[in-house]
Design a protein around this motif. Structure first.
Motif, PDB file in Angstrom:
ATOM      1  N   TYR A   1       0.038   5.065   0.713  1.00 40.96           N
ATOM      2  CA  TYR A   1      -1.167   4.348   0.287  1.00 40.96           C
ATOM      3  C   TYR A   1      -1.629   4.909  -1.045  1.00 40.96           C
ATOM      4  CZ  TYR A   1      -3.696   8.559   1.575  1.00 40.96           C
ATOM      5  OH  TYR A   1      -4.130   9.855   1.648  1.00 40.96           O
TER       6      TYR A   1
ATOM      7  N   GLY B   1      -5.144   3.785  -2.271  1.00 41.87           N
ATOM      8  CA  GLY B   1      -6.602   3.811  -2.293  1.00 41.87           C
ATOM      9  C   GLY B   1      -7.206   2.937  -1.215  1.00 41.87           C
ATOM     10  N   GLY B   2      -8.322   2.298  -1.567  1.00 41.48           N
ATOM     11  CA  GLY B   2      -9.136   1.580  -0.591  1.00 41.48           C
ATOM     12  C   GLY B   2      -8.372   0.561   0.241  1.00 41.48           C
TER      13      GLY B   2
ATOM     14  N   VAL C   1      -6.252   2.434   2.848  1.00 41.48           N
ATOM     15  CA  VAL C   1      -7.064   3.141   3.837  1.00 41.48           C
ATOM     16  C   VAL C   1      -7.714   2.129   4.781  1.00 41.48           C
ATOM     17  CG1 VAL C   1      -9.066   4.645   4.144  1.00 41.48           C
ATOM     18  CG2 VAL C   1      -7.420   5.120   2.323  1.00 41.48           C
TER      19      VAL C   1
ATOM     20  N   TRP D   1     -13.648   9.088  10.147  1.00 47.94           N
ATOM     21  CA  TRP D   1     -14.462   9.417   8.967  1.00 47.94           C
ATOM     22  C   TRP D   1     -15.700  10.241   9.268  1.00 47.94           C
ATOM     23  CZ3 TRP D   1     -11.818   9.298   4.820  1.00 47.94           C
ATOM     24  CH2 TRP D   1     -10.756   8.400   4.698  1.00 47.94           C
TER      25      TRP D   1
ATOM     26  N   ARG E   1     -13.414   7.911  -6.249  1.00 49.72           N
ATOM     27  CA  ARG E   1     -12.757   6.608  -6.124  1.00 49.72           C
ATOM     28  C   ARG E   1     -11.714   6.474  -7.210  1.00 49.72           C
ATOM     29  NH1 ARG E   1     -18.154   6.097  -6.384  1.00 49.72           N
ATOM     30  NH2 ARG E   1     -18.209   5.134  -4.335  1.00 49.72           N
TER      31      ARG E   1
ATOM     32  N   LYS F   1     -15.543   0.495 -12.098  1.00 49.27           N
ATOM     33  CA  LYS F   1     -16.299   1.416 -11.236  1.00 49.27           C
ATOM     34  C   LYS F   1     -17.263   2.311 -12.032  1.00 49.27           C
ATOM     35  CE  LYS F   1     -13.100   1.213  -7.356  1.00 49.27           C
ATOM     36  NZ  LYS F   1     -13.521   1.199  -5.945  1.00 49.27           N
TER      37      LYS F   1
ATOM     38  N   TYR G   1      -7.237  13.210  -5.006  1.00 53.84           N
ATOM     39  CA  TYR G   1      -8.027  12.464  -4.021  1.00 53.84           C
ATOM     40  C   TYR G   1      -7.088  11.774  -3.031  1.00 53.84           C
ATOM     41  CZ  TYR G   1     -11.651   9.165  -2.400  1.00 53.84           C
ATOM     42  OH  TYR G   1     -12.550   8.447  -1.655  1.00 53.84           O
ATOM     43  N   ASN G   2      -7.277  12.064  -1.775  1.00 54.50           N
ATOM     44  CA  ASN G   2      -6.501  11.407  -0.712  1.00 54.50           C
ATOM     45  C   ASN G   2      -7.384  11.329   0.529  1.00 54.50           C
ATOM     46  OD1 ASN G   2      -6.550  14.002   0.368  1.00 54.50           O
ATOM     47  ND2 ASN G   2      -4.477  14.479  -0.295  1.00 54.50           N
ATOM     48  N   MET G   3      -6.810  10.914   1.648  1.00 57.50           N
ATOM     49  CA  MET G   3      -7.665  10.705   2.830  1.00 57.50           C
ATOM     50  C   MET G   3      -8.311  12.001   3.312  1.00 57.50           C
ATOM     51  SD  MET G   3      -5.466   7.956   5.045  1.00 57.50           S
ATOM     52  CE  MET G   3      -6.646   7.864   6.382  1.00 57.50           C
TER      53      MET G   3
ATOM     54  N   GLU H   1     -16.955  -4.953  -7.275  1.00 60.44           N
ATOM     55  CA  GLU H   1     -16.563  -4.149  -6.119  1.00 60.44           C
ATOM     56  C   GLU H   1     -16.560  -5.084  -4.915  1.00 60.44           C
ATOM     57  OE1 GLU H   1     -15.419  -0.995  -5.678  1.00 60.44           O
ATOM     58  OE2 GLU H   1     -17.103   0.207  -4.965  1.00 60.44           O
TER      59      GLU H   1
ATOM     60  N   GLY I   1     -16.006  -1.925  -1.179  1.00 57.80           N
ATOM     61  CA  GLY I   1     -16.306  -0.502  -1.261  1.00 57.80           C
ATOM     62  C   GLY I   1     -16.370  -0.007   0.167  1.00 57.80           C
ATOM     63  N   THR I   2     -15.648   1.038   0.479  1.00 59.54           N
ATOM     64  CA  THR I   2     -15.712   1.556   1.845  1.00 59.54           C
ATOM     65  C   THR I   2     -16.118   3.020   1.878  1.00 59.54           C
ATOM     66  OG1 THR I   2     -13.332   1.958   1.750  1.00 59.54           O
ATOM     67  CG2 THR I   2     -14.051  -0.055   2.865  1.00 59.54           C
ATOM     68  N   SER I   3     -16.009   3.724   0.750  1.00 55.81           N
ATOM     69  CA  SER I   3     -16.356   5.144   0.794  1.00 55.81           C
ATOM     70  C   SER I   3     -17.840   5.317   1.116  1.00 55.81           C
ATOM     71  CB  SER I   3     -15.993   5.834  -0.519  1.00 55.81           C
ATOM     72  OG  SER I   3     -16.619   5.211  -1.605  1.00 55.81           O
TER      73      SER I   3
ATOM     74  N   LYS J   1     -18.347   5.389   4.778  1.00 51.66           N
ATOM     75  CA  LYS J   1     -17.963   6.672   5.367  1.00 51.66           C
ATOM     76  C   LYS J   1     -19.124   7.653   5.221  1.00 51.66           C
ATOM     77  CE  LYS J   1     -13.329   5.734   3.580  1.00 51.66           C
ATOM     78  NZ  LYS J   1     -12.414   6.028   2.437  1.00 51.66           N
TER      79      LYS J   1
HETATM   80  C1  LIG Z   1     -12.165   5.279   1.385  1.00 51.50           C
HETATM   81  C2  LIG Z   1     -11.164   5.625   0.353  1.00 51.50           C
HETATM   82  C3  LIG Z   1     -11.025   4.810  -0.781  1.00 51.50           C
HETATM   83  C4  LIG Z   1     -11.858   3.588  -1.003  1.00 51.50           C
HETATM   84  O1  LIG Z   1     -13.126   3.914  -1.495  1.00 51.50           O
HETATM   85  P1  LIG Z   1     -13.952   2.860  -2.351  1.00 51.50           P
HETATM   86  O2  LIG Z   1     -15.339   3.270  -2.227  1.00 51.50           O
HETATM   87  O3  LIG Z   1     -13.712   1.536  -1.702  1.00 51.50           O
HETATM   88  O4  LIG Z   1     -13.439   2.920  -3.725  1.00 51.50           O
HETATM   89  C5  LIG Z   1     -10.082   5.158  -1.723  1.00 51.50           C
HETATM   90  N1  LIG Z   1      -9.307   6.247  -1.579  1.00 51.50           N
HETATM   91  C6  LIG Z   1      -9.416   7.053  -0.507  1.00 51.50           C
HETATM   92  C7  LIG Z   1      -8.541   8.244  -0.415  1.00 51.50           C
HETATM   93  C8  LIG Z   1     -10.349   6.772   0.488  1.00 51.50           C
HETATM   94  O5  LIG Z   1     -10.457   7.580   1.550  1.00 51.50           O
END
Ligand SMILES: *Cc1c(COP(=O)(O)O)cnc(C)c1O
Length: 543
Positions: free
Chosen positions: A20, A22-23, A26, A284, A352, A358, A419-421, A443, A446-448, A451
């Motif tokens: 993976y 990114g978003g 994940v 998360w 991100r 962004k 940056y990773n999970m 956007e 956006g999921t971060s 979390k």
């Molecule tokens: C959650 C996550 C993202 C996505 O975050 P956004 O806010 O949607 O940009 C990207 N990379 C990793 C490693 C994540 O855990």
């Protein structure tokens, strides 16, 4: 047997698997985890990238370099006893597949099938088709998408998985699957359309793959039917992968309410609804909160709605979990940088992908003002990767680190590499405030921020994506800017003003109010879990 085949070019199921970037990936992993907990009869198809996306290093000036450690799939994946092929570039490319099993909380298992062209009988240039995620030129990308789409359907056939009711395309990288189904159903478009659903993920036009039809036909020997009549595609002589997927789908969705309406404007020929993304809370939510919730709400893992009763948990327990998460993050950050971040300072987080929409640099727009407001009062943690070929993205990273260097001795800013999970989890659980400053409405979701919310962290964000439907200004976080216009200058000014007059004074002088923000954030998070998202997919898309 499986009723849903979920296709995605990337799946982030664990930091053990480098498949993976990114978003999108994940989210796909969270989708699978929530499906497993809900016992949804789903299997997933993706590619095995043995060199993943990449491992990031950042030097003292902010220059990114990439390395590609090789992934060793044994023993977490098993090679499947099938081999099949596709005719590509005038020769036969052999494909094999691996299986990774994800087991849900109640024991329901979901297999992820990972396609791999690194087969001894293939030519060296074909063995590397699936080597790296989002690598190579247009031709390479078409070949990868062919392996995923055409190859994925052939794999399911080879495995005798014959009763799929919904082929779910997670973004347009998988859309070639529709053409393989078209062959299977002897050109009957309705038979294909009955079985396909599509999720679009990006309002940014450059985020949608499209290729010259000629190029596709040259690479994919006979795989694209000659008489293909897709109105807008033929008109432009281009294979637009999102339109292809939408054209053959019975239903489609964007990934937040706002994004649904943007997607309808982007693709006016198609009926597009929205299902707002959600995150897999069991992954998360940071460990101290997991342990606390296990104790107080024993059923919260399968029923995250239990967290709506967060007010039953005493202040001290909540503060202790927050302290512990922050200490862990700062311990890690201090081990990687030499900035001596302090547990007593309000910590902002921004992590991100380095994509220009962004606007990672917004908070540095007026350094004097940032120092005036923030010296001794805030510290900032950044992380994020730039695509190896994206020079503008790399400039963003250089600017973040450059500004961090300029601010040396005033406002502490650190950049955490790779940056990773795993890092994502400790950052989104460990900071005090989650910052997000995209150009609205770019956007999609956006999921971060979701979390962060589930960890009791208020968002300080532009009203874009999910935050546009989640924000209660001053209650669960704060809204930067307005819905009517996006302007760097005004948005930065507003950001500084919220920091100065609301975030900083509340954090330092009004602990009761801060606790209310924490509790409100957690309650908000309940609406943005992958469990809720999976219910929506079952009721709206898979039905
Ligand atoms: C959650 C996550 C993202 C996505 O975050 P956004 O806010 O949607 O940009 C990207 N990379 C990793 C490693 C994540 O855990």
């Amino acid at each position: 047997m499986y009723k849903i085949a979920y296709f995605s070019a990337e799946i982030g199921i664990s930091s053990k698997l480098p498949t993976y970037s990114g978003g999108l990936g994940v989210l796909a992993g969270d989708h699978i985890k929530a499906a497993a907990d809900a016992s949804v009869p789903l299997c997933a198809v993706t590619l095995l990238y043995k060199e993943g996306y990449f491992k990031q290093r950042i030097d003292e000036e902010g220059n990114q370099t990439e390395t590609y450690p090789r992934f060793d799939p044994d023993p977490i994946m098993q090679q499947l006893p099938v081999e099949f092929s596709l005719p590509l570039q005038g020769r036969v490319v052999n494909i094999r597949a691996w299986q990774y099993i994800h087991r849900g909380l109640t024991g329901h298992e979901i297999p992820i099938f990972l396609l791999d062209t690194d087969v001894e009988s293939n030519r060296p240039e074909d063995r590397i088709i699936t080597l790296r995620l989002y690598s190579g030129d247009k031709n390479h990308r078409i070949l990868q998408e062919a392996i995923l789409g055409f190859g994925g359907i052939r794999l399911l056939q080879a495995l005798n998985i014959n009763n799929i009711e919904s082929y779910h395309m997670n973004e347009g990288h998988c859309s070639f699957l529709t053409l393989e189904l078209l062959r299977k159903y002897k050109g009957n478009q309705d038979e294909v359309r009955k079985r396909c659903v599509f999720t679009t993920h990006t309002p940014v036009p450059a985020g949608h793959d499209h290729f010259a039809m000629e190029r596709c036909k040259n690479l994919l020997d006979g795989l694209i039917p000659d008489n293909l009549e897709l109105p807008s595609l033929v008109q432009n002589s281009r294979m637009h992968m999102t339109e292809l997927g939408l054209y053959f789908s019975r239903a489609a969705n964007g990934v937040s309410k706002l994004h649904g309406s943007v997607a309808r404007d982007q693709f006016p020929d198609f009926a597009i609804n929205h299902i707002t993304n959600g995150v897999y809370h069991n992954y998360w939510v940071g460990k101290p909160f997991r342990e606390l919730f296990d104790r107080v709400f024993p059923r919260w893992r399968l029923n995250p709605e239990e967290l709506l009763r967060i007010d039953e948990i005493p202040d001290e327990d909540i503060l202790e979990a927050r302290r512990s998460l922050k200490n862990f993050l700062l311990g890690y950050a201090n081990s990687q940088t030499q900035k001596a971040l302090s547990e007593n300072i309000l910590t902002l987080g921004f992590a991100r992908r380095a994509a220009s929409y962004k606007r990672a640099r917004l908070i540095f727009r007026d350094l004097d003002r940032l120092v005036e407001i923030g010296q001794g009062k805030i510290q900032i943690i950044f992380a994020g990767k730039a695509h190896p070929k994206d020079d503008l993205g790399k400039d963003i990273l250089k600017d973040i680190v450059g500004n961090a260097n300029r601010l040396f001795g005033t406002v502490k800013v650190v950049f955490l590499e790779n940056y990773n999970m795993w890092l994502g989890r400790i950052i989104t659980a460990g900071v005090d405030v989650w910052l997000n400053t995209p150009v609205r409405p770019h956007e999609a979701s956006g999921t971060s921020g979701m979390k962060a919310t589930l960890n009791g962290i208020p968002n300080l964000s532009v009203l874009d994506g999910w935050w546009d439907e989640a924000c209660q200004d001053g209650v669960n976080g704060w809204a930067i800017g307005s819905r009517s216009e996006t302007d760097d200058e005004k948005d930065a000014d507003h950001l500084y003003s919220i920091l100065e007059h609301q975030v900083i004074p509340t954090y330092y002088n009004d602990q009761d109010r801060w606790l209310k923000l924490i509790r409100a954030a957690i309650k908000t998070g309940v609406r943005f879990t992958a469990h809720r998202m999976m219910r929506d997919y079952e009721n709206q898309l898979y039905k």
